[in-house]
Design a protein around this motif. Sequence first.
Motif, PDB file in Angstrom:
ATOM      1  N   PRO A 120       0.824  -1.200   0.000  1.00 57.97           N
ATOM      2  CA  PRO A 120       0.000   0.000   0.000  1.00 57.97           C
ATOM      3  C   PRO A 120       0.863   1.256   0.000  1.00 57.97           C
ATOM      4  O   PRO A 120       1.880   1.305   0.681  1.00 57.97           O
ATOM      5  N   ASP A 136       0.342  -0.019  -4.402  1.00 53.20           N
ATOM      6  CA  ASP A 136      -1.092  -0.165  -4.596  1.00 53.20           C
ATOM      7  C   ASP A 136      -1.793   1.013  -3.910  1.00 53.20           C
ATOM      8  O   ASP A 136      -1.511   1.315  -2.760  1.00 53.20           O
ATOM      9  N   LEU A 137      -2.667   1.671  -4.638  1.00 50.32           N
ATOM     10  CA  LEU A 137      -3.373   2.833  -4.097  1.00 50.32           C
ATOM     11  C   LEU A 137      -4.791   2.459  -3.704  1.00 50.32           C
ATOM     12  O   LEU A 137      -5.490   1.819  -4.471  1.00 50.32           O
ATOM     13  N   ARG A 138      -5.229   2.907  -2.532  1.00 53.53           N
ATOM     14  CA  ARG A 138      -6.653   2.760  -2.270  1.00 53.53           C
ATOM     15  C   ARG A 138      -7.385   3.857  -3.028  1.00 53.53           C
ATOM     16  O   ARG A 138      -6.809   4.899  -3.337  1.00 53.53           O
ATOM     17  N   ASP A 139      -8.651   3.589  -3.339  1.00 53.61           N
ATOM     18  CA  ASP A 139      -9.406   4.488  -4.220  1.00 53.61           C
ATOM     19  C   ASP A 139      -9.326   5.932  -3.744  1.00 53.61           C
ATOM     20  O   ASP A 139      -9.149   6.857  -4.537  1.00 53.61           O
ATOM     21  N   GLU A 140      -9.462   6.091  -2.432  1.00 56.38           N
ATOM     22  CA  GLU A 140      -9.442   7.427  -1.853  1.00 56.38           C
ATOM     23  C   GLU A 140      -8.151   8.171  -2.195  1.00 56.38           C
ATOM     24  O   GLU A 140      -8.166   9.357  -2.515  1.00 56.38           O
ATOM     25  N   ASP A 143      -6.624  -1.366 -12.665  1.00 56.50           N
ATOM     26  CA  ASP A 143      -7.984  -1.811 -12.959  1.00 56.50           C
ATOM     27  C   ASP A 143      -8.752  -0.645 -13.569  1.00 56.50           C
ATOM     28  O   ASP A 143      -8.179   0.414 -13.824  1.00 56.50           O
ATOM     29  N   SER A 144     -10.049  -0.841 -13.826  1.00 58.88           N
ATOM     30  CA  SER A 144     -10.776   0.212 -14.539  1.00 58.88           C
ATOM     31  C   SER A 144     -10.861   1.479 -13.693  1.00 58.88           C
ATOM     32  O   SER A 144     -10.938   2.578 -14.219  1.00 58.88           O
ATOM     33  N   PHE A 145     -10.814   1.345 -12.380  1.00 59.14           N
ATOM     34  CA  PHE A 145     -10.879   2.528 -11.526  1.00 59.14           C
ATOM     35  C   PHE A 145      -9.621   3.384 -11.685  1.00 59.14           C
ATOM     36  O   PHE A 145      -9.693   4.571 -11.995  1.00 59.14           O
ATOM     37  N   ARG A 156      -9.333   4.876 -15.098  1.00 59.51           N
ATOM     38  CA  ARG A 156     -10.179   6.048 -15.279  1.00 59.51           C
ATOM     39  C   ARG A 156      -9.578   7.267 -14.578  1.00 59.51           C
ATOM     40  O   ARG A 156      -9.623   8.371 -15.102  1.00 59.51           O
TER      41      ARG A 156
END
Lengths: 144, 151
Positions: free
Chosen positions: A9, A29-33, A65-67, A70
């Motif tokens: 992370p 790895d990034l969390r969405d936030e 991933d798609s998130f 984007r």
Amino acid sequence: MTEQPGWLPQAHVPVLRLDDVLLVAIQGDLRDENAERLQYDVLQHIADSPATGVVIDISSVEVVDSFLGRVLAEIAAGAELLAARTVVAGMRPTVAITLVELGLTLTGLRTALDVQSALRMLREHPAPAAREHGERGAYDYDRS
Amino acid sequence: MTTTGPDTHRGSPTCLPIRSDMDLMWIRQEVRRLATEVQFSLVQQTKLVTAASELARNTLVHGGGGHMEATVLHDGVHTAVRLVFADCGPGIADVDQAMSDGYTSGGGLGLGLGGARRLVHEFRLESQPGRGTTITVLMWHGGVPPTRQAL
Ligand SMILES: Nc1ncnc2c1ncn2[C@@H]1O[C@H](COP(=O)(O)OP(=O)(O)OP(=O)(O)O)[C@@H](O)[C@H]1O
Ligand SMILES: [Mg+2]
């Protein structure tokens, strides 16, 4: 900046400045936030002290991933509106294969094999002069 | 639930909650760990982790949270990783529509479901409107063995 395994992370992604180019290295790895926060940080940096280019180094990123895909596309689109060009550098071949299969081809996103070629691209193709900071499009006046 | 043959051995499943974007990170990490453990190629690892990330995010965003169960399957010759994503959310009324690329009920790109199906070897979606959604995917080491359908 120390390298870290791409799956660990990463809490905060620093935005560095090299002359008029912003350099962002995503290292884990990034969390969405935090991905959304990065988007905001980059655009805020451009607005604060005009940068004409942004390089996002994803050579350490193991999964897009798609998130995240984007978010990268939206950073580029937002930067474009602030008259800065974005180049995504160093995508791993495994990530490229996976994105194509996912159906996320990110057309419109400029890419380079590494940070050096990304910087060269930005030098050779600076943001168009017509969209310099502070300038208004002629279109606004044409319509009346 | 599965129709694995009598000769199929399963490792003990791990179960992880999907309640926040932090949990999505743990899911990616755990799937990566399993895929490495069974010696998937780098491409296979990346595909499986990406599919898991898409499905777990759907569980979180559309299903209102749930969990993922991961199991390693062996039949003596072949190895596979099976991932089950389950939620008790609203379910999917029109599965064909949901599966098609570009369909989204929210602000997404509508690539998650169709994309995840392309990234894995086997894919099954079970959903009852009002009762939830369960999606099971399976990735074989090296490719689908000709004689097997373990899902
Ligand atoms: N677990 C679930 N529970 C309820 N509905 C779901 C679930 N998973 C998917 N869906 C429905 O299927 C649609 C398509 O999902 P898909 O993952 O392909 O696209 P998305 O999540 O809307 O966008 P994207 O994944 O590209 O960001 C969703 O918009 C949603 O309506
Ligand atoms: Mg989705």
